[in-house]
Design a protein around this motif. Structure first.
Motif, PDB file in Angstrom:
ATOM      1  N   GLU A  37    -129.967 -31.927 -52.233  1.00  0.00           N
ATOM      2  CA  GLU A  37    -129.729 -30.537 -52.645  1.00  0.00           C
ATOM      3  C   GLU A  37    -130.613 -30.188 -53.834  1.00  0.00           C
ATOM      4  OE1 GLU A  37    -129.338 -27.058 -52.993  1.00  0.00           O
ATOM      5  OE2 GLU A  37    -127.999 -27.749 -51.413  1.00  0.00           O
ATOM      6  N   PRO A  38    -131.734 -29.485 -53.597  1.00  0.00           N
ATOM      7  CA  PRO A  38    -132.653 -29.174 -54.700  1.00  0.00           C
ATOM      8  C   PRO A  38    -132.100 -28.174 -55.702  1.00  0.00           C
ATOM      9  CG  PRO A  38    -133.394 -28.118 -52.698  1.00  0.00           C
ATOM     10  CD  PRO A  38    -132.239 -29.009 -52.321  1.00  0.00           C
ATOM     11  N   ARG A  39    -131.059 -27.478 -55.340  1.00  0.00           N
ATOM     12  CA  ARG A  39    -130.452 -26.534 -56.282  1.00  0.00           C
ATOM     13  C   ARG A  39    -129.224 -27.166 -56.934  1.00  0.00           C
ATOM     14  NH1 ARG A  39    -132.207 -23.765 -51.656  1.00  0.00           N
ATOM     15  NH2 ARG A  39    -133.939 -22.396 -52.145  1.00  0.00           N
ATOM     16  N   ASP A  40    -129.388 -28.423 -57.299  1.00  0.00           N
ATOM     17  CA  ASP A  40    -128.349 -29.208 -57.950  1.00  0.00           C
ATOM     18  C   ASP A  40    -127.756 -28.400 -59.107  1.00  0.00           C
ATOM     19  OD1 ASP A  40    -127.252 -31.131 -59.955  1.00  0.00           O
ATOM     20  OD2 ASP A  40    -127.974 -32.627 -58.530  1.00  0.00           O
ATOM     21  N   PRO A  41    -126.435 -28.394 -59.244  1.00  0.00           N
ATOM     22  CA  PRO A  41    -125.830 -27.635 -60.353  1.00  0.00           C
ATOM     23  C   PRO A  41    -126.301 -28.086 -61.738  1.00  0.00           C
ATOM     24  CG  PRO A  41    -124.148 -28.360 -58.803  1.00  0.00           C
ATOM     25  CD  PRO A  41    -125.438 -28.996 -58.372  1.00  0.00           C
ATOM     26  N   ALA A  42    -126.797 -29.308 -61.836  1.00  0.00           N
ATOM     27  CA  ALA A  42    -127.301 -29.788 -63.124  1.00  0.00           C
ATOM     28  C   ALA A  42    -128.690 -29.232 -63.435  1.00  0.00           C
ATOM     29  CB  ALA A  42    -127.352 -31.321 -63.132  1.00  0.00           C
ATOM     30  N   SER A  43    -129.319 -28.583 -62.461  1.00  0.00           N
ATOM     31  CA  SER A  43    -130.651 -28.014 -62.682  1.00  0.00           C
ATOM     32  C   SER A  43    -130.521 -26.572 -63.152  1.00  0.00           C
ATOM     33  CB  SER A  43    -131.476 -28.073 -61.395  1.00  0.00           C
ATOM     34  OG  SER A  43    -130.985 -27.173 -60.430  1.00  0.00           O
ATOM     35  N   SER A  44    -131.617 -26.057 -63.651  1.00  0.00           N
ATOM     36  CA  SER A  44    -131.633 -24.651 -64.062  1.00  0.00           C
ATOM     37  C   SER A  44    -132.886 -23.996 -63.515  1.00  0.00           C
ATOM     38  CB  SER A  44    -131.600 -24.536 -65.589  1.00  0.00           C
ATOM     39  OG  SER A  44    -132.744 -25.141 -66.152  1.00  0.00           O
TER      40      SER A  44
END
Length: 94
Positions: A37-44
């Motif tokens: 999942e490239p839109r990981d919640p840890a990413s911004s």
């Protein structure tokens, strides 16, 4: 099979090679997560017109404690082809 492929361009190989073994493992682990999942919640999301540019930090490297920041671009899936996660920049430090 994942809907995402992860690409690390050859120009970043030297940067990855300079990381400690724990740092390389931390980068591997975060790339493995982004393949799911490239839109990981840890990413911004980074504000840039015309592209989905994101930033994510690794967990601390087990040997040095360094966190590594990965800047990457998300290319959504098209037709039957998987989406792509393209590593753009790697920054490491304490």
């Amino acid at each position: 099979m994942s809907r995402w492929s992860v690409e690390v361009p050859p120009r970043l190989y030297e940067e990855v090679a300079r990381l400690s073994p724990g740092g390389r493992r931390a980068v591997h682990d975060v790339l493995d997560r982004l393949a799911v999942e490239p839109r990981d919640p840890a990413s911004s999301t980074e504000p840039i017109a015309g592209a989905e540019l994101r930033r994510i930090d690794t967990d601390p490297a087990k040997d040095t404690g360094d966190r590594i920041t990965l800047l990457y671009r998300v290319h959504p899936p098209e037709d039957d082809a998987p989406g792509r996660v393209e590593a753009i920049f790697i920054l490491s430090g304490p």
